[in-house]
Write a protein that holds these residues in place. Structure first.
Motif, PDB file in Angstrom:
ATOM      1  N   ASP A  36     -14.616  -0.512  49.383  1.00 46.40           N
ATOM      2  CA  ASP A  36     -13.490   0.028  48.605  1.00 46.40           C
ATOM      3  C   ASP A  36     -12.401  -1.000  48.378  1.00 46.40           C
ATOM      4  O   ASP A  36     -11.644  -0.916  47.416  1.00 46.40           O
ATOM      5  CB  ASP A  36     -12.893   1.250  49.320  1.00 46.40           C
ATOM      6  N   THR A  37     -12.318  -1.978  49.288  1.00 46.21           N
ATOM      7  CA  THR A  37     -11.308  -3.026  49.148  1.00 46.21           C
ATOM      8  C   THR A  37     -11.629  -3.965  47.991  1.00 46.21           C
ATOM      9  O   THR A  37     -10.741  -4.617  47.442  1.00 46.21           O
ATOM     10  CB  THR A  37     -11.203  -3.830  50.468  1.00 46.21           C
ATOM     11  N   MET A  38     -12.894  -4.026  47.591  1.00 46.76           N
ATOM     12  CA  MET A  38     -13.280  -4.884  46.474  1.00 46.76           C
ATOM     13  C   MET A  38     -12.997  -4.155  45.157  1.00 46.76           C
ATOM     14  O   MET A  38     -13.422  -3.016  44.964  1.00 46.76           O
ATOM     15  CB  MET A  38     -14.778  -5.221  46.550  1.00 46.76           C
ATOM     16  N   ALA A  39     -12.275  -4.795  44.274  1.00 48.16           N
ATOM     17  CA  ALA A  39     -11.958  -4.184  42.979  1.00 48.16           C
ATOM     18  C   ALA A  39     -13.235  -3.963  42.172  1.00 48.16           C
ATOM     19  O   ALA A  39     -14.214  -4.711  42.302  1.00 48.16           O
ATOM     20  CB  ALA A  39     -10.995  -5.080  42.207  1.00 48.16           C
ATOM     21  N   ASP A  40     -13.232  -2.932  41.349  1.00 51.69           N
ATOM     22  CA  ASP A  40     -14.414  -2.624  40.535  1.00 51.69           C
ATOM     23  C   ASP A  40     -14.765  -3.763  39.595  1.00 51.69           C
ATOM     24  O   ASP A  40     -15.934  -3.947  39.238  1.00 51.69           O
ATOM     25  CB  ASP A  40     -14.180  -1.340  39.730  1.00 51.69           C
ATOM     26  N   CYS A  41     -13.744  -4.529  39.191  1.00 45.31           N
ATOM     27  CA  CYS A  41     -13.993  -5.653  38.278  1.00 45.31           C
ATOM     28  C   CYS A  41     -14.343  -6.937  39.029  1.00 45.31           C
ATOM     29  O   CYS A  41     -14.487  -7.992  38.419  1.00 45.31           O
ATOM     30  CB  CYS A  41     -12.770  -5.888  37.383  1.00 45.31           C
ATOM     31  N   SER A  42     -14.466  -6.840  40.362  1.00 44.87           N
ATOM     32  CA  SER A  42     -14.801  -8.009  41.158  1.00 44.87           C
ATOM     33  C   SER A  42     -16.164  -8.551  40.747  1.00 44.87           C
ATOM     34  O   SER A  42     -17.153  -7.814  40.708  1.00 44.87           O
ATOM     35  CB  SER A  42     -14.806  -7.643  42.644  1.00 44.87           C
ATOM     36  N   LYS A  43     -16.219  -9.819  40.439  1.00 44.44           N
ATOM     37  CA  LYS A  43     -17.454 -10.435  39.964  1.00 44.44           C
ATOM     38  C   LYS A  43     -18.537 -10.375  41.033  1.00 44.44           C
ATOM     39  O   LYS A  43     -18.344 -10.794  42.167  1.00 44.44           O
ATOM     40  CB  LYS A  43     -17.200 -11.896  39.574  1.00 44.44           C
ATOM     41  N   GLY A  44     -19.668  -9.801  40.686  1.00 43.01           N
ATOM     42  CA  GLY A  44     -20.801  -9.752  41.593  1.00 43.01           C
ATOM     43  C   GLY A  44     -20.734  -8.649  42.618  1.00 43.01           C
ATOM     44  O   GLY A  44     -21.576  -8.608  43.524  1.00 43.01           O
ATOM     45  N   LYS A  45     -19.754  -7.751  42.503  1.00 42.75           N
ATOM     46  CA  LYS A  45     -19.656  -6.672  43.482  1.00 42.75           C
ATOM     47  C   LYS A  45     -20.939  -5.834  43.472  1.00 42.75           C
ATOM     48  O   LYS A  45     -21.476  -5.495  42.420  1.00 42.75           O
ATOM     49  CB  LYS A  45     -18.458  -5.776  43.174  1.00 42.75           C
ATOM     50  N   LYS A  46     -21.408  -5.491  44.680  1.00 44.48           N
ATOM     51  CA  LYS A  46     -22.642  -4.735  44.814  1.00 44.48           C
ATOM     52  C   LYS A  46     -22.341  -3.302  45.249  1.00 44.48           C
ATOM     53  O   LYS A  46     -21.209  -2.949  45.561  1.00 44.48           O
ATOM     54  CB  LYS A  46     -23.554  -5.406  45.852  1.00 44.48           C
ATOM     55  N   SER A  47     -23.368  -2.497  45.295  1.00 45.88           N
ATOM     56  CA  SER A  47     -23.207  -1.124  45.770  1.00 45.88           C
ATOM     57  C   SER A  47     -23.037  -1.131  47.285  1.00 45.88           C
ATOM     58  O   SER A  47     -23.431  -2.094  47.974  1.00 45.88           O
ATOM     59  CB  SER A  47     -24.429  -0.285  45.408  1.00 45.88           C
ATOM     60  N   ARG A  48     -22.469  -0.040  47.808  1.00 44.27           N
ATOM     61  CA  ARG A  48     -22.283   0.034  49.247  1.00 44.27           C
ATOM     62  C   ARG A  48     -23.631  -0.054  49.978  1.00 44.27           C
ATOM     63  O   ARG A  48     -23.733  -0.648  51.056  1.00 44.27           O
ATOM     64  CB  ARG A  48     -21.575   1.324  49.637  1.00 44.27           C
ATOM     65  N   SER A  49     -24.668   0.533  49.425  1.00 43.51           N
ATOM     66  CA  SER A  49     -25.989   0.489  50.068  1.00 43.51           C
ATOM     67  C   SER A  49     -26.496  -0.942  50.207  1.00 43.51           C
ATOM     68  O   SER A  49     -27.191  -1.274  51.171  1.00 43.51           O
ATOM     69  CB  SER A  49     -26.991   1.332  49.286  1.00 43.51           C
ATOM     70  N   SER A  50     -26.134  -1.814  49.251  1.00 46.61           N
ATOM     71  CA  SER A  50     -26.544  -3.225  49.335  1.00 46.61           C
ATOM     72  C   SER A  50     -25.868  -3.918  50.512  1.00 46.61           C
ATOM     73  O   SER A  50     -26.485  -4.731  51.213  1.00 46.61           O
ATOM     74  CB  SER A  50     -26.208  -3.956  48.039  1.00 46.61           C
ATOM     75  N   TYR A  51     -24.588  -3.592  50.735  1.00 51.31           N
ATOM     76  CA  TYR A  51     -23.878  -4.196  51.865  1.00 51.31           C
ATOM     77  C   TYR A  51     -24.390  -3.612  53.186  1.00 51.31           C
ATOM     78  O   TYR A  51     -24.452  -4.324  54.198  1.00 51.31           O
ATOM     79  CB  TYR A  51     -22.376  -3.994  51.714  1.00 51.31           C
ATOM     80  N   ASN A  52     -24.745  -2.337  53.193  1.00 53.77           N
ATOM     81  CA  ASN A  52     -25.377  -1.761  54.387  1.00 53.77           C
ATOM     82  C   ASN A  52     -26.697  -2.465  54.688  1.00 53.77           C
ATOM     83  O   ASN A  52     -27.020  -2.767  55.841  1.00 53.77           O
ATOM     84  CB  ASN A  52     -25.641  -0.261  54.180  1.00 53.77           C
ATOM     85  N   TRP A  53     -27.467  -2.730  53.632  1.00 53.85           N
ATOM     86  CA  TRP A  53     -28.753  -3.415  53.784  1.00 53.85           C
ATOM     87  C   TRP A  53     -28.557  -4.818  54.360  1.00 53.85           C
ATOM     88  O   TRP A  53     -29.362  -5.292  55.166  1.00 53.85           O
ATOM     89  CB  TRP A  53     -29.444  -3.494  52.431  1.00 53.85           C
ATOM     90  N   PHE A  54     -27.473  -5.483  53.969  1.00 57.47           N
ATOM     91  CA  PHE A  54     -27.176  -6.828  54.475  1.00 57.47           C
ATOM     92  C   PHE A  54     -27.098  -6.812  56.002  1.00 57.47           C
ATOM     93  O   PHE A  54     -27.605  -7.718  56.675  1.00 57.47           O
ATOM     94  CB  PHE A  54     -25.861  -7.335  53.881  1.00 57.47           C
ATOM     95  N   PHE A  55     -26.476  -5.784  56.567  1.00 62.87           N
ATOM     96  CA  PHE A  55     -26.334  -5.710  58.022  1.00 62.87           C
ATOM     97  C   PHE A  55     -27.599  -5.215  58.709  1.00 62.87           C
ATOM     98  O   PHE A  55     -27.890  -5.623  59.836  1.00 62.87           O
ATOM     99  CB  PHE A  55     -25.167  -4.783  58.390  1.00 62.87           C
ATOM    100  N   SER A  56     -28.351  -4.351  58.057  1.00 61.96           N
ATOM    101  CA  SER A  56     -29.487  -3.716  58.748  1.00 61.96           C
ATOM    102  C   SER A  56     -30.826  -4.397  58.513  1.00 61.96           C
ATOM    103  O   SER A  56     -31.674  -4.439  59.413  1.00 61.96           O
ATOM    104  CB  SER A  56     -29.586  -2.246  58.329  1.00 61.96           C
ATOM    105  N   ASP A  57     -31.037  -4.963  57.325  1.00 62.70           N
ATOM    106  CA  ASP A  57     -32.381  -5.442  56.990  1.00 62.70           C
ATOM    107  C   ASP A  57     -32.453  -6.856  56.414  1.00 62.70           C
ATOM    108  O   ASP A  57     -33.555  -7.403  56.285  1.00 62.70           O
ATOM    109  CB  ASP A  57     -33.032  -4.488  55.974  1.00 62.70           C
TER     110      ASP A  57
END
Length: 291
Positions: free
Chosen positions: A61-82
């Motif tokens: 939520d801290t990342m602005a919607d117009c932030s270049k390359g912003k991913k979905s929350r599930s992608s960031y969850n995947w970064f930590f888990s898989d």
């Protein structure tokens, strides 16, 4: 906003990683795949401005919607888990950069401070959540328990690693005690130049002859508190509880010592004596105080 990477009224939002962070984060690039490095960079940037609890949801939520390359929350969850990256390599790189930035040289000290902390929760959906006794509150709390660590030298310190402690039950097939977590997950993986003296520091709760022996076998030094009811020997035949030994020392032999701890001055009255600890052997405090 090209000049300012932040905007927003209710919550500070990040449009891009702050320029000051980019050269530092780039030093970790080779430890990730290209997509994973993008997640790593985004999350570190969000951490620098997020003023709420550092959950993946709040960071996203801290990342602005117009932030270049912003991913979905599930992608960031995947970064930590898989995602395929090694947390020990990332932690080690951080310590290497810390050592380099402080220009540590031969016989300089580096402290690895071990402790644990609690994160209170209301529900029971979080992994590892349970009932724990919090000694600081002298009461049981509902939440998570983490073994934590920081690295310190020359009055500066950085967070190192934190690992969740999960109670032993039928569902926890890979149970580890907090001392096993501290050694296997935090102390053992850390590598420092042989010329630098690494000291493992912890309070009396962590006192264990087994943990002592394992740290000493790695060539590390240990600084810790010991409970007043523990027995120490002044020779092979005479052992006293710490409190009884201390009561035998005249006040005039204590040395007033003032040290600075993270910006605050603290005064202690110290007495040095080589003693013997069962299953550990001789302990000489002067090795720390002289160097």
């Amino acid at each position: 906003m090209d000049q300012n990477p932040f905007f927003g009224s209710k919550m500070i939002k990040i449009v891009k990683v702050p320029l000051q962070l980019e050269p530092f984060l780039d030093k970790f690039r080779d430890l990730f795949t290209k997509p994973s490095y993008g997640s790593f960079r985004d999350l570190c940037g969000a951490l620098s401005v997020c003023d709420k609890s550092k959950t993946v949801s709040n960071l996203c939520d801290t990342m602005a919607d117009c932030s270049k390359g912003k991913k979905s929350r599930s992608s960031y969850n995947w970064f930590f888990s898989d995602a395929n990256w090694d947390e020990n390599e990332v932690a080690q790189r951080k310590v290497d950069l810390f050592i380099d930035s402080l220009c540590l040289k031969e016989n300089d000290k580096l402290l690895l401070i071990i402790d644990d902390t609690y994160n209170e929760k209301e529900g029971n959906q979080t992994d590892g959540v349970g009932k724990f006794y919090d000694h600081s509150k002298e009461a049981y709390i509902w939440g998570n328990n983490f073994v934590t660590s920081v690295v310190q030298s020359k009055g500066l310190f950085i967070p190192h690693k934190a690992k969740m402690y999960i109670k032993n039950d039928d569902e926890n097939e890979n149970f580890k005690t907090k001392m096993e977590i501290a050694f296997e997950e935090i102390i053992k993986p850390l590598v420092v130049p042989k010329s630098i003296d690494l000291y493992i520091v912890f309070d009396s709760w962590w006192f264990s002859s087994d943990l002592f022996s394992k740290c000493l076998k790695l060539g590390h030094n240990i600084v810790c508190q010991i409970k007043s009811d523990k027995k120490v020997g002044i020779n092979r035949d005479m052992y006293f509880q710490v409190r009884d030994l201390a009561n035998q020392i005249e006040d005039k032999f204590f040395i007033k010592t003032t040290v600075s701890v993270r910006g605050k001055k603290k005064t202690y009255y110290a007495f040095e004596k080589k003693v013997i600890i069962d299953k550990v052997g001789g302990v000489n405090p002067s090795e720390w105080t002289k160097s």
